[in-house]
Design a protein around this motif. Structure first.
Motif, PDB file in Angstrom:
ATOM      1  N   UNK A  68      11.077  -1.650  -5.727  1.00  0.00           N
ATOM      2  CA  UNK A  68      11.376  -3.040  -5.799  1.00  0.00           C
ATOM      3  C   UNK A  68      10.486  -3.544  -4.967  1.00  0.00           C
ATOM      4  N   UNK A  69      10.200  -4.878  -5.173  1.00  0.00           N
ATOM      5  CA  UNK A  69       9.272  -5.935  -4.582  1.00  0.00           C
ATOM      6  C   UNK A  69       9.613  -5.555  -3.117  1.00  0.00           C
ATOM      7  N   UNK A  70       8.257  -5.480  -2.501  1.00  0.00           N
ATOM      8  CA  UNK A  70       8.203  -5.345  -0.935  1.00  0.00           C
ATOM      9  C   UNK A  70       8.422  -3.833  -0.369  1.00  0.00           C
ATOM     10  N   UNK A  71       8.509  -3.135  -1.325  1.00  0.00           N
ATOM     11  CA  UNK A  71       9.038  -1.673  -1.065  1.00  0.00           C
ATOM     12  C   UNK A  71       7.454  -0.871  -0.776  1.00  0.00           C
ATOM     13  N   UNK A  72       7.270  -0.476   0.475  1.00  0.00           N
ATOM     14  CA  UNK A  72       6.154   0.475   0.655  1.00  0.00           C
ATOM     15  C   UNK A  72       5.961   1.554  -0.292  1.00  0.00           C
ATOM     16  N   UNK A  73       4.584   1.672  -0.924  1.00  0.00           N
ATOM     17  CA  UNK A  73       4.464   2.776  -2.008  1.00  0.00           C
ATOM     18  C   UNK A  73       3.176   3.432  -1.625  1.00  0.00           C
ATOM     19  N   UNK A  74       2.447   3.014  -0.827  1.00  0.00           N
ATOM     20  CA  UNK A  74       1.079   3.622  -0.248  1.00  0.00           C
ATOM     21  C   UNK A  74       1.069   3.372   1.242  1.00  0.00           C
ATOM     22  N   UNK A  75       0.407   4.674   1.738  1.00  0.00           N
ATOM     23  CA  UNK A  75       0.015   4.255   3.217  1.00  0.00           C
ATOM     24  C   UNK A  75      -1.348   4.608   3.542  1.00  0.00           C
ATOM     25  N   UNK A  76      -2.113   3.798   3.857  1.00  0.00           N
ATOM     26  CA  UNK A  76      -3.549   4.002   3.942  1.00  0.00           C
ATOM     27  C   UNK A  76      -3.889   4.014   5.380  1.00  0.00           C
ATOM     28  N   UNK A  77      -5.010   4.881   5.547  1.00  0.00           N
ATOM     29  CA  UNK A  77      -5.585   4.931   7.054  1.00  0.00           C
ATOM     30  C   UNK A  77      -6.765   4.238   7.244  1.00  0.00           C
ATOM     31  N   UNK A  78      -6.948   3.375   8.234  1.00  0.00           N
ATOM     32  CA  UNK A  78      -8.035   2.610   8.282  1.00  0.00           C
ATOM     33  C   UNK A  78      -8.243   2.228   9.721  1.00  0.00           C
ATOM     34  N   UNK A  79      -9.394   2.516  10.241  1.00  0.00           N
ATOM     35  CA  UNK A  79      -9.791   2.450  11.828  1.00  0.00           C
ATOM     36  C   UNK A  79      -8.626   3.111  12.514  1.00  0.00           C
ATOM     37  N   UNK A  80      -8.117   4.192  12.140  1.00  0.00           N
ATOM     38  CA  UNK A  80      -7.326   4.954  12.987  1.00  0.00           C
ATOM     39  C   UNK A  80      -6.033   4.474  12.979  1.00  0.00           C
TER      40      UNK A  80
END
Length: 70
Positions: free
Chosen positions: A24-36
């Motif tokens: 659905x729109x606005x659903x989390x699909x990926x988690x990125x790691x950036x600067x811890x």
């Protein structure tokens, strides 16, 4: 076909959906790691996940396509 792209540079920490899943729109699909920090990438449209273009651990840059929706 719709695409989900990243708006930042980082490592793919976790992929939260699989090919064939309905998102659905606005659903989390990926988690990125950036600067811890863990940053969720959300779907900007609803649809069925057609193809995931990345793997956990991949490094992505701003504008890279993460997945395609149909």
């Amino acid at each position: 076909m719709k695409t989900i792209v990243t708006n930042m540079t980082g490592s793919v920490w976790r992929i939260l959906v699989q090919a064939g899943d309905q998102v659905e729109k606005d659903q989390d699909v990926v988690i990125l790691e950036s600067m811890k920090m863990e940053i969720p990438i959300v779907a900007d449209a609803s649809g069925k996940v057609k193809e995931i273009k990345i793997n956990e651990g991949d490094f992505v840059s701003d504008g890279d396509v993460l997945m395609e929706l149909e």
